[in-house]
Design an enzyme around this catalytic site. Structure first.
Site, PDB file in Angstrom:
ATOM      1  N   ARG A 158       0.809  -1.225   0.000  1.00 40.30           N
ATOM      2  CA  ARG A 158       0.000   0.000   0.000  1.00 40.30           C
ATOM      3  C   ARG A 158       0.846   1.280   0.000  1.00 40.30           C
ATOM      4  O   ARG A 158       0.544   2.222  -0.724  1.00 40.30           O
ATOM      5  CB  ARG A 158      -0.918   0.028   1.237  1.00 40.30           C
ATOM      6  CG  ARG A 158      -1.929  -1.109   1.242  1.00 40.30           C
ATOM      7  CD  ARG A 158      -2.869  -0.974   2.423  1.00 40.30           C
ATOM      8  NE  ARG A 158      -3.877  -2.029   2.444  1.00 40.30           N
ATOM      9  CZ  ARG A 158      -4.915  -2.032   3.277  1.00 40.30           C
ATOM     10  NH1 ARG A 158      -5.061  -1.059   4.154  1.00 40.30           N
ATOM     11  NH2 ARG A 158      -5.796  -3.007   3.236  1.00 40.30           N
ATOM     12  N   ASP A 231      -3.954   3.854   4.991  1.00 36.40           N
ATOM     13  CA  ASP A 231      -3.003   3.641   3.886  1.00 36.40           C
ATOM     14  C   ASP A 231      -3.667   3.087   2.628  1.00 36.40           C
ATOM     15  O   ASP A 231      -3.002   2.876   1.605  1.00 36.40           O
ATOM     16  CB  ASP A 231      -1.820   2.757   4.333  1.00 36.40           C
ATOM     17  CG  ASP A 231      -2.276   1.411   4.865  1.00 36.40           C
ATOM     18  OD1 ASP A 231      -3.492   1.119   4.815  1.00 36.40           O
ATOM     19  OD2 ASP A 231      -1.412   0.639   5.353  1.00 36.40           O
ATOM     20  N   ASP A 232      -4.993   2.841   2.683  1.00 39.23           N
ATOM     21  CA  ASP A 232      -5.694   2.475   1.442  1.00 39.23           C
ATOM     22  C   ASP A 232      -6.541   3.658   0.941  1.00 39.23           C
ATOM     23  O   ASP A 232      -7.527   3.479   0.242  1.00 39.23           O
ATOM     24  CB  ASP A 232      -6.529   1.192   1.598  1.00 39.23           C
ATOM     25  CG  ASP A 232      -7.451   1.222   2.806  1.00 39.23           C
ATOM     26  OD1 ASP A 232      -7.471   2.244   3.525  1.00 39.23           O
ATOM     27  OD2 ASP A 232      -8.166   0.216   3.030  1.00 39.23           O
ATOM     28  N   ASP A 323     -11.551   5.307  15.346  1.00 39.59           N
ATOM     29  CA  ASP A 323     -12.364   6.385  14.755  1.00 39.59           C
ATOM     30  C   ASP A 323     -13.634   6.640  15.573  1.00 39.59           C
ATOM     31  O   ASP A 323     -14.078   7.790  15.710  1.00 39.59           O
ATOM     32  CB  ASP A 323     -12.684   6.114  13.273  1.00 39.59           C
ATOM     33  CG  ASP A 323     -13.225   4.721  12.996  1.00 39.59           C
ATOM     34  OD1 ASP A 323     -13.352   3.923  13.944  1.00 39.59           O
ATOM     35  OD2 ASP A 323     -13.528   4.431  11.822  1.00 39.59           O
ATOM     36  N   HIS A 347     -13.838   2.719   1.448  1.00 40.05           N
ATOM     37  CA  HIS A 347     -14.263   1.573   0.620  1.00 40.05           C
ATOM     38  C   HIS A 347     -15.536   0.923   1.170  1.00 40.05           C
ATOM     39  O   HIS A 347     -15.961  -0.112   0.677  1.00 40.05           O
ATOM     40  CB  HIS A 347     -13.121   0.568   0.446  1.00 40.05           C
ATOM     41  CG  HIS A 347     -12.547   0.041   1.727  1.00 40.05           C
ATOM     42  ND1 HIS A 347     -13.239  -0.754   2.592  1.00 40.05           N
ATOM     43  CD2 HIS A 347     -11.313   0.227   2.271  1.00 40.05           C
ATOM     44  CE1 HIS A 347     -12.468  -1.058   3.614  1.00 40.05           C
ATOM     45  NE2 HIS A 347     -11.292  -0.467   3.449  1.00 40.05           N
TER      46      HIS A 347
HETATM   47  N1  UDP Z   1      -3.739  -1.485  10.120  1.00 41.93           N
HETATM   48  C1  UDP Z   1      -2.803  -1.491  11.145  1.00 41.93           C
HETATM   49  N2  UDP Z   1      -2.411  -2.693  11.655  1.00 41.93           N
HETATM   50  C2  UDP Z   1      -2.875  -3.867  11.166  1.00 41.93           C
HETATM   51  C3  UDP Z   1      -3.830  -3.843  10.136  1.00 41.93           C
HETATM   52  C4  UDP Z   1      -4.245  -2.632   9.629  1.00 41.93           C
HETATM   53  O1  UDP Z   1      -2.348  -0.443  11.564  1.00 41.93           O
HETATM   54  O2  UDP Z   1      -2.465  -4.913  11.643  1.00 41.93           O
HETATM   55  C5  UDP Z   1      -4.141  -0.194   9.547  1.00 41.93           C
HETATM   56  C6  UDP Z   1      -4.008  -0.184   8.040  1.00 41.93           C
HETATM   57  O3  UDP Z   1      -2.703   0.136   7.664  1.00 41.93           O
HETATM   58  C7  UDP Z   1      -5.045   0.811   7.641  1.00 41.93           C
HETATM   59  C8  UDP Z   1      -6.107   0.690   8.724  1.00 41.93           C
HETATM   60  O4  UDP Z   1      -5.486   0.046   9.823  1.00 41.93           O
HETATM   61  O5  UDP Z   1      -4.515   2.125   7.617  1.00 41.93           O
HETATM   62  C9  UDP Z   1      -7.308  -0.103   8.260  1.00 41.93           C
HETATM   63  O6  UDP Z   1      -6.883  -1.369   7.853  1.00 41.93           O
HETATM   64  P1  UDP Z   1      -7.546  -2.168   6.651  1.00 41.93           P
HETATM   65  O7  UDP Z   1      -7.727  -1.249   5.479  1.00 41.93           O
HETATM   66  O8  UDP Z   1      -6.721  -3.392   6.399  1.00 41.93           O
HETATM   67  O9  UDP Z   1      -8.927  -2.633   7.236  1.00 41.93           O
HETATM   68  P2  UDP Z   1     -10.367  -1.954   7.264  1.00 41.93           P
HETATM   69  O10 UDP Z   1     -10.530  -1.470   8.664  1.00 41.93           O
HETATM   70  O11 UDP Z   1     -10.396  -0.846   6.266  1.00 41.93           O
HETATM   71  O12 UDP Z   1     -11.291  -3.057   6.905  1.00 41.93           O
HETATM   72 MN    MN Z   2      -9.338  -0.300   4.604  1.00 40.70          MN
END
Ligand code: UDP
Ligand code: MN
Length: 412
Positions: A158, A231-232, A323, A347
């Site tokens: 990423r 980071d996404d 958050d 997303h």
């Molecule tokens: N993240 C982190 N540690 C982890 C997994 C994810 O800090 O072990 C961070 C990741 O880099 C991103 C955010 O948490 O900035 C959200 O992660 P992800 O997009 O994988 O999951 P989501 O919450 O969007 O489903």
């Molecule tokens: Mn994400």
């Protein structure tokens, strides 16, 4: 007689010598005066090392980035009827007054807490040196601190993409908060990787730990706005600057977008109290995956509640992610409402519905793989195999002159 003549000649030579000394002194004074006049003309007045000019922020170092920001900013100004052009040529006296006020105002700054003296000082100087009227100053890229949450396992998958795309438009202002030392990316970002020493893993404590570090990093800076992204996220930097320009950092602002259609209801665990009744609280929160921004004024109000590691403690108390914890602190504890900005996108929304003709107006985008399908922006550009997340294509759609962009897109 001889004696008298000798005496006379002595008196004469004394007067003569006195006259010569006086002449030499006059010439010396003239030379020193002329040197001073010349020096002042060339270098101007010195004000003890903290002149207004010295305190102005650095601009982005890449010419490309600078071009993008100024191009977008000027278009925004004309669209808004130049509402932020606060100093006009018809009011030169206002500019002069403000310069006097900014210097006269400095002694009061020492009454702020010692730890943040420098931030306040720089902040105040930035404020006063930029504007000549009581209107909010025009926001510049360098007024922002952008923090990106990441983790060791996502550096290659990423972070690299961010560094090659939007990061180039905000190299000085963007910092990555991770959980390891990584020499490669530390070098690529010119030292902008922060090892938070928080645990790796997608669980509440680790995520709140990083968010707390991002918050404290902002407080220790002299910046007017803090914007967090995952980071996404793809961040449309010039649009973000334009968005913040509509708000004043000296007022409380929490800008972002919720991912749910009604406010969150949580039950505070009051079992330790004698009443044994769980209290229900209701509040909105900006989803971290779309990004959000907080003004300095609001961050300073959050400081006693969430500073010095207390952010994690609040997350532990409500047992919700970072958050949500942020929304709880701002909306519930501080009573500052979330201002919904539709231009942030996570997303959790279907990316394909964002129309290409509106890409320039969006602040953030994201991508995710849902089962076997990608939830990604629908944009022409690189083939799907080269760019399955569509971030390079999106970047080239917005900024086709970047060296990574194919020539066919450039001629669009
Ligand atoms: N993240 C982190 N540690 C982890 C997994 C994810 O800090 O072990 C961070 C990741 O880099 C991103 C955010 O948490 O900035 C959200 O992660 P992800 O997009 O994988 O999951 P989501 O919450 O969007 O489903
Ligand atoms: Mn994400």
């Amino acid at each position: 007689m001889r004696c008298l003549r000798k005496k006379m000649s002595q008196v004469f030579s004394l007067t003569h010598r006195y006259k010569r000394t006086l002449q030499a002194m006059a010439v010396g004074t003239f030379v020193i005066y002329m040197t001073l006049v010349l020096y002042q003309n060339v270098y101007g007045y010195s004000s003890g090392g903290n002149s207004v000019q010295e305190l102005q922020y650095n601009s982005v170092d890449s010419q490309t980035a600078q071009d993008v920001i100024s191009k977008r900013d000027s278009s925004a100004n004309s669209a808004n009827g130049n509402k932020n052009n606060v100093i006009d040529s018809a009011s030169p006296s206002v500019v002069g007054q403000s310069a006097v006020r900014s210097r006269a105002g400095l002694p009061h700054i020492s009454s702020y807490p010692t730890r943040f003296d420098k931030s306040y000082y720089d902040y105040q100087m930035g404020q006063l040196s930029v504007t000549g009227t009581p209107k909010p100053p025009t926001t510049e890229l360098d007024d922002l601190l952008i923090s990106v949450k990441t983790t060791k396992g996502y550096h290659d998958t990423r972070l690299e993409m961010i560094i090659k795309t939007w990061y180039q438009l905000a190299k000085e202002q963007t910092w990555f908060f991770t959980d390891t030392d990584d020499q490669h990316y530390q070098k690529m970002t010119n030292g902008h990787m922060v090892n938070t020493n928080c645990s790796q893993g997608h669980f509440r404590k680790a995520l709140c730990c990083k968010m707390g570090r991002e918050f404290e990093f902002f407080l220790d800076s002299a910046k007017k706005w803090w914007c967090h992204f995952d980071d996404d996220n793809y961040v449309n930097v010039p649009r973000l600057v334009r968005l913040l320009d509509e708000y004043s950092p000296t007022q409380d602002w929490y800008l972002g977008k919720p991912s749910i259609s009604s406010p969150l209801e949580i039950f505070l665990d009051n079992t330790k109290s004698s009443t044994e009744v769980n209290k229900k609280v209701t509040f909105w929160f900006a989803t971290g995956g779309a990004g959000f921004c907080i003004s300095r004024a609001l961050a300073l109000k959050m400081l006693p509640i969430a500073g010095s590691g207390k952010f994690v403690a609040i997350g532990d108390k409500i047992r919700f992610p970072d958050d949500v914890t942020m929304g709880f602190i701002i909306e519930h504890i501080l009573n500052v409402p979330l201002t919904v900005v539709d231009a942030f996108h996570s997303h959790l929304e279907p990316m394909e519905f964002i129309r290409p003709e509106t890409f320039h107006d969006q602040v953030s985008f994201s991508y995710a793989r849902m089962k076997n399908e990608w939830n990604v922006v629908k944009v022409d550009g690189f083939d799907l195999k080269t760019d399955p997340k569509r971030i390079y294509s999106l970047h080239c759609h917005l900024y086709p002159f970047f060296s990574i962009c194919p020539k066919t897109i450039k001629r669009r």
